[in-house]
Scaffold this motif. Structure first.
Motif, PDB file in Angstrom:
ATOM      1  N   THR A 146       0.805  -1.230   0.000  1.00 30.46           N
ATOM      2  CA  THR A 146       0.000   0.000   0.000  1.00 30.46           C
ATOM      3  C   THR A 146       0.833   1.272   0.000  1.00 30.46           C
ATOM      4  OG1 THR A 146      -0.138  -0.114   2.418  1.00 30.46           O
ATOM      5  CG2 THR A 146      -1.920  -1.149   1.156  1.00 30.46           C
ATOM      6  N   THR A 147       1.959   1.279   0.726  1.00 30.71           N
ATOM      7  CA  THR A 147       2.777   2.481   0.864  1.00 30.71           C
ATOM      8  C   THR A 147       4.212   2.165   0.483  1.00 30.71           C
ATOM      9  OG1 THR A 147       1.362   3.235   2.677  1.00 30.71           O
ATOM     10  CG2 THR A 147       3.501   4.327   2.412  1.00 30.71           C
ATOM     11  N   ILE A 148       4.766   2.920  -0.454  1.00 32.09           N
ATOM     12  CA  ILE A 148       6.136   2.675  -0.904  1.00 32.09           C
ATOM     13  C   ILE A 148       7.110   2.986   0.235  1.00 32.09           C
ATOM     14  CG2 ILE A 148       7.925   3.385  -2.525  1.00 32.09           C
ATOM     15  CD1 ILE A 148       5.762   3.996  -4.544  1.00 32.09           C
ATOM     16  N   GLY A 149       8.003   2.055   0.510  1.00 33.19           N
ATOM     17  CA  GLY A 149       9.009   2.233   1.537  1.00 33.19           C
ATOM     18  C   GLY A 149       8.599   1.742   2.914  1.00 33.19           C
ATOM     19  N   SER A 150       7.350   1.305   3.101  1.00 34.70           N
ATOM     20  CA  SER A 150       6.897   0.810   4.410  1.00 34.70           C
ATOM     21  C   SER A 150       7.174  -0.683   4.525  1.00 34.70           C
ATOM     22  CB  SER A 150       5.408   1.082   4.599  1.00 34.70           C
ATOM     23  OG  SER A 150       4.651   0.322   3.667  1.00 34.70           O
ATOM     24  N   ASN A 151       7.146  -1.166   5.764  1.00 33.99           N
ATOM     25  CA  ASN A 151       7.388  -2.602   5.977  1.00 33.99           C
ATOM     26  C   ASN A 151       6.135  -3.446   5.793  1.00 33.99           C
ATOM     27  OD1 ASN A 151       5.911  -1.909   8.223  1.00 33.99           O
ATOM     28  ND2 ASN A 151       7.594  -2.191   9.671  1.00 33.99           N
ATOM     29  N   GLY A 156      -2.706  -7.567   7.977  1.00 37.90           N
ATOM     30  CA  GLY A 156      -3.551  -8.726   7.659  1.00 37.90           C
ATOM     31  C   GLY A 156      -2.991  -9.659   6.613  1.00 37.90           C
ATOM     32  N   GLY A 157      -1.733  -9.513   6.238  1.00 39.37           N
ATOM     33  CA  GLY A 157      -1.142 -10.422   5.259  1.00 39.37           C
ATOM     34  C   GLY A 157      -0.662 -11.722   5.885  1.00 39.37           C
TER      35      GLY A 157
END
Length: 340
Positions: A146-151, A156-157
């Motif tokens: 969803t967000t570039i650069g986030s972990n 919920g994955g």
């Protein structure tokens, strides 16, 4: 007359296993040596380090994004078809069936259930540990980021660690763990390591996992293989319990009772008399009493043949009397009155 019981398929399998009740002497059971404990400790530290680097959004997360934007499946599109087939070596269903078939044959030849029980224990540990880590950290994969650069943690994955990679390490590594000779163990260890490495890189190529997912999957599978010697006492107890269950099942079915010789009386077990038994007993007594009485038309003596019987001559004439007939030996004067 045959008195042998027909053996079922399960009886034949256990009869094959009973030919050699003890494990062959050349097959050793791995133990928790100092070398193994050191490897287990180092792998656990590596596992925790990977988790910490992802949670803190360190350089490893940035490297994951760089690999994802590189898109290997577009850079080397010619091998896409091969990678699609190769990654099946990490799927739990097909690999478990193939390895279970091989270990089942090993159990048949070595007359022990240890190979199959060891595989079952390793897969159980794999499902518990990797499954708990997946749903506990809840990281999203590259296709759902969803967000570039986030972990992408806690969203919920279920891709961290990589299940394909961990399954490849455990399923193919169990063959090296159960090897009969040191040479076979070395060759199988190298082969399983190359296979697991290729499966992990194949998931990165297809874009279904981050590179850090694969690193954690390798560590998770290796931890299970290194900890298996702690499960060996439980595996031995489970094998003994299965054979005891088999013996009780045979005893219940009467398989262990010796066959009675032909013509010998078979002892009957006493049982409680019921109303049907009493009625059958009264009917038996009544029929015996009826058969004891001879019919009225039979002579009381012993039966004799017709040729042995004494002939009996009837007395008197067998013809009915008639008033108009003249008895034999009478004269006509005395037989009829004279007419006047």
């Amino acid at each position: 007359m045959r008195t042998e019981r027909n053996l079922t398929r399960l009886d034949r399998v256990f009869a094959r296993l009973d030919r050699e009740p003890e494990r062959p002497a050349h097959i050793d059971v791995p133990k928790m040596s100092r070398h193994r404990v050191a490897l287990l400790t180092g792998t656990l530290a590596f596992y925790l380090a990977i988790v910490w680097l992802i949670v803190t959004t360190s350089w490893l997360v940035r490297f994951d994004w760089q690999v994802m934007f590189f898109r290997p499946y577009q850079q080397w599109a010619g091998i896409h078809w091969f990678v699609d087939y190769y990654v099946v070596l990490g799927q739990r269903g097909p690999t478990a069936v193939m390895v279970a078939a091989w270990l089942g044959w090993r159990s048949w030849r070595q007359h022990t259930l240890r190979p199959l029980l060891t595989l079952g224990a390793s897969l159980l540990l794999l499902n518990i540990t990797v499954g708990a880590a997946k749903y506990g950290m809840g990281r999203l994969g590259p296709h759902y980021a969803t967000t570039i650069g986030s972990n992408e943690m806690g969203l919920g994955g279920d891709i961290f660690p990589s299940g394909h990679t961990a399954n490849a390490v455990v399923t193919w590594g169990i063959l090296a763990y159960l090897a009969s000779t040191p040479r076979a163990r070395r060759w199988l260890s190298a082969l399983s390591a190359v296979t697991a490495l290729g499966v992990g890189l194949a998931t990165v190529y297809l874009g279904t996992h981050w590179l850090s997912d694969v690193l954690l999957g390798w560590a998770a599978g290796l931890l299970i293989l290194l900890a298996l010697p702690w499960c060996e006492p439980g595996i031995a107890k489970a094998e003994i319990a299965l054979f005891d269950l088999r013996d009780r099942w045979r005893a219940r079915k009467g398989a262990t009772a010796p066959a009675a010789p032909i013509g010998a009386p078979v002892p009957l077990k006493p049982r409680t008399a019921t109303a049907q038994d009493e009625a059958a007993a009264r009917e038996t007594v009544t029929s015996a009493a009826r058969s004891a009485r001879a019919p009225a038309y039979l002579a009381p003596g012993p039966h004799t043949a017709r040729s042995e019987r004494t002939p009996v001559t009837p007395v008197g004439s067998r013809r009915p009397p008639h008033s108009d007939r003249i008895p034999r030996g009478a004269t006509a004067s005395t037989a009829r009155p004279l007419g006047g």
